[in-house]
Design an enzyme around this catalytic site. Sequence first.
Site, PDB file in Angstrom:
ATOM      1  N   GLY A   1       3.603   1.109  11.569  1.00  0.00           N
ATOM      2  CA  GLY A   1       2.433   0.904  12.411  1.00  0.00           C
ATOM      3  C   GLY A   1       1.897   2.156  13.084  1.00  0.00           C
ATOM      4  O   GLY A   1       0.919   2.101  13.815  1.00  0.00           O
TER       5      GLY A   1
ATOM      6  N   ASN B   1       4.316   0.836   1.928  1.00  0.00           N
ATOM      7  CA  ASN B   1       4.259  -0.276   2.879  1.00  0.00           C
ATOM      8  C   ASN B   1       4.348  -1.592   2.121  1.00  0.00           C
ATOM      9  O   ASN B   1       3.550  -1.844   1.216  1.00  0.00           O
ATOM     10  CB  ASN B   1       2.952  -0.232   3.659  1.00  0.00           C
ATOM     11  CG  ASN B   1       2.873   0.986   4.559  1.00  0.00           C
ATOM     12  OD1 ASN B   1       3.589   1.076   5.551  1.00  0.00           O
ATOM     13  ND2 ASN B   1       2.027   1.939   4.198  1.00  0.00           N
TER      14      ASN B   1
ATOM     15  N   ARG C   1       0.860  -1.198   0.000  1.00  0.00           N
ATOM     16  CA  ARG C   1       0.000   0.000   0.000  1.00  0.00           C
ATOM     17  C   ARG C   1       0.885   1.232   0.000  1.00  0.00           C
ATOM     18  O   ARG C   1       1.690   1.429   0.903  1.00  0.00           O
ATOM     19  CB  ARG C   1      -0.943   0.042   1.208  1.00  0.00           C
ATOM     20  CG  ARG C   1      -2.129   1.011   0.981  1.00  0.00           C
ATOM     21  CD  ARG C   1      -2.968   1.242   2.242  1.00  0.00           C
ATOM     22  NE  ARG C   1      -2.169   1.905   3.238  1.00  0.00           N
ATOM     23  CZ  ARG C   1      -2.126   1.569   4.525  1.00  0.00           C
ATOM     24  NH1 ARG C   1      -2.869   0.597   4.990  1.00  0.00           N
ATOM     25  NH2 ARG C   1      -1.342   2.224   5.352  1.00  0.00           N
TER      26      ARG C   1
ATOM     27  N   ARG D   1      -7.752   7.434   4.676  1.00  0.00           N
ATOM     28  CA  ARG D   1      -7.780   7.571   6.128  1.00  0.00           C
ATOM     29  C   ARG D   1      -7.819   9.053   6.465  1.00  0.00           C
ATOM     30  O   ARG D   1      -7.058   9.842   5.897  1.00  0.00           O
ATOM     31  CB  ARG D   1      -6.564   6.898   6.766  1.00  0.00           C
ATOM     32  CG  ARG D   1      -6.667   5.375   6.740  1.00  0.00           C
ATOM     33  CD  ARG D   1      -5.391   4.725   7.222  1.00  0.00           C
ATOM     34  NE  ARG D   1      -4.280   5.162   6.396  1.00  0.00           N
ATOM     35  CZ  ARG D   1      -3.010   5.005   6.724  1.00  0.00           C
ATOM     36  NH1 ARG D   1      -2.676   4.451   7.853  1.00  0.00           N
ATOM     37  NH2 ARG D   1      -2.064   5.421   5.903  1.00  0.00           N
TER      38      ARG D   1
HETATM   39  P1  ADP Z   1       4.088   4.333   9.539  1.00  0.00           P
HETATM   40  O1  ADP Z   1       4.899   3.340   8.774  1.00  0.00           O
HETATM   41  O2  ADP Z   1       4.263   4.219  11.014  1.00  0.00           O
HETATM   42  O3  ADP Z   1       2.670   4.372   9.108  1.00  0.00           O
HETATM   43  P2  ADP Z   1       4.309   6.921   8.197  1.00  0.00           P
HETATM   44  O4  ADP Z   1       5.500   7.381   7.473  1.00  0.00           O
HETATM   45  O5  ADP Z   1       3.153   6.519   7.376  1.00  0.00           O
HETATM   46  O6  ADP Z   1       4.763   5.736   9.188  1.00  0.00           O
HETATM   47  O7  ADP Z   1       3.870   8.034   9.219  1.00  0.00           O
HETATM   48  C1  ADP Z   1       2.750   7.900  10.056  1.00  0.00           C
HETATM   49  C2  ADP Z   1       1.798   9.059   9.882  1.00  0.00           C
HETATM   50  O8  ADP Z   1       2.465  10.292  10.101  1.00  0.00           O
HETATM   51  C3  ADP Z   1       1.200   9.169   8.486  1.00  0.00           C
HETATM   52  O9  ADP Z   1       0.050   8.357   8.364  1.00  0.00           O
HETATM   53  C4  ADP Z   1       0.886  10.649   8.402  1.00  0.00           C
HETATM   54  O10 ADP Z   1      -0.346  10.953   9.039  1.00  0.00           O
HETATM   55  C5  ADP Z   1       2.007  11.296   9.219  1.00  0.00           C
HETATM   56  N1  ADP Z   1       3.104  11.685   8.322  1.00  0.00           N
HETATM   57  C6  ADP Z   1       4.134  10.913   7.921  1.00  0.00           C
HETATM   58  N2  ADP Z   1       4.949  11.577   7.086  1.00  0.00           N
HETATM   59  C7  ADP Z   1       4.450  12.816   6.972  1.00  0.00           C
HETATM   60  C8  ADP Z   1       4.849  13.985   6.256  1.00  0.00           C
HETATM   61  N3  ADP Z   1       5.952  14.006   5.507  1.00  0.00           N
HETATM   62  N4  ADP Z   1       4.063  15.091   6.357  1.00  0.00           N
HETATM   63  C9  ADP Z   1       2.959  15.089   7.119  1.00  0.00           C
HETATM   64  N5  ADP Z   1       2.524  14.028   7.830  1.00  0.00           N
HETATM   65  C10 ADP Z   1       3.257  12.893   7.765  1.00  0.00           C
HETATM   66 MG    MG Z   2       4.224   2.119   7.165  1.00  0.00          MG
HETATM   67 MG    MG Z   3       1.952   4.883   7.266  1.00  0.00          MG
END
Ligand code: ADP
Ligand code: MG
Ligand code: MG
Length: 465
Positions: A359, A150, A132, A441
Amino acid sequence: MESHKPMFQVENFDDEFVQKLVYDALVWCSLHGLVVGDKTYQKSGTVPGVGMTHAPISLLPTQFPESYWKQACEVAPIFNELVDRVSLDAKFIQDSLSRTKKADIFTSRLLDIHSKMLESNKKEDIRLGLHRSDYMLDEETKSLLQIEMNTISCSFPGFGRLVTELHQSLLRSHGDHLGLDSERVPKNTSNSQFADAMAKAWLEYNNPRAVVMIVVQPDERNMYDQHWLSSSLAEVETEGSVEEDGTLIVDGQEVSVVYYRSGYTPRDYPSESEWNARLLIEQSSAVKCPSIAYHLAGTKKIQQELAKPGVLERFMDNKDDVAKLRKCFAGLWSLDDPEIIKKAIEKPELFVMKPQREGGGNNIYGDDVRENLLRLQKEGEEENAAYILMQRIFPKVSNVFLVREGVYHRDQAISELGIYGAYLRNKERVIINEQSGYLMRTKVSSSDEGGVAAGFAVLDSIYLN
Ligand code: ADP
Ligand code: MG
Ligand code: MG
């Protein structure tokens, strides 16, 4: 291209009408299995059918411009291909993560398994990816930017379809009143496309008696999304073995495909047993979703390495494909770049600091970015390799109704669109490479993190405009 005026002004809805919609939505969730275990009920994570509550949802689909939707769908197969190519370049994976390995024990353990596979010259002929890729629409630059890719344990392929159908159903009943057309919510077959890819991987394995094993977390309130067979990694260690010819046997049954809905966080490996099980599976000839190489190809460090100039070109021949991928890349940096560290200390609100974790709930934002960078500067070189820095993306804020535990709240929210991708290959033959549905989401704009299971976000679908 631009989103026009908001098509429905939630401010104008009267309470009675919203109550009615919420009521209908909750009935729909209950009748169609859009439910999770209720955490107040002790057995809800282990016994199906008891202690259920509706999944957290957005009452109505969130607007999303059609052009960006098309763009996100179009790059899905290209990202699938990229993951596959990266997974085959063991040196790239090892080199990219070599510094991270010293700073982060979890990544180090994964790399150890990867190294062992290299030493024994283990090849994965049948490769199954159920990915995803997540995006936010940056309001400032008006561009679709990838949050992350992911490659392990992508959640909600089951609920993606369901929440889309919930919204379509509500719009069919109340669309006239709302001024919304259910046809503008794109069809979503995330669950059946993922199931189909698993079934086809099972076919390629070519033993009708072999089973598909789903590896889940022991206490899983999100079991209804998985809706599959279950076993835990620790059980695999005690009950499983690999025969001379590579056949994986668990509980006396030959396993053709191992689908992980676990194994992505250090919490899934509380003892050596779990690591032994992961290694055992990796050594077997079962199709792994994901293999250790696919898993590592989805780390945030690799995402950052791929965004460096010239790196994509090493993996993709087609210039158009490279351009399409690069267009979705936000700014990504390693922490050994003094210029960017200086900038991030001055303006931490423009950055997100990310460890090698999955996660939700692990990232660092705002003033904490500054504090952590200053701390790392004092502590010296090694430690900073555990993190990457990413440009903070600022999506448009809109007014939505979030429904949790039977109660709705009107709030300012932002959204993240996830596009599922399925990839199946046997040696040179690509059997599946497609966009496989989606999941929106939505979370209150004041929350930094996403994550539905982590309690930050709700499930949503999109309304094309
Ligand atoms: P995980 O693998 O834990 O899901 P993510 O990189 O998806 O890690 O980060 C988790 C959450 O943090 C995302 O779902 C988003 O809401 C927020 N996030 C991550 N990166 C960014 C970014 N560059 N700008 C704004 N929000 C972010
Ligand atoms: Mg992730
Ligand atoms: Mg994520």
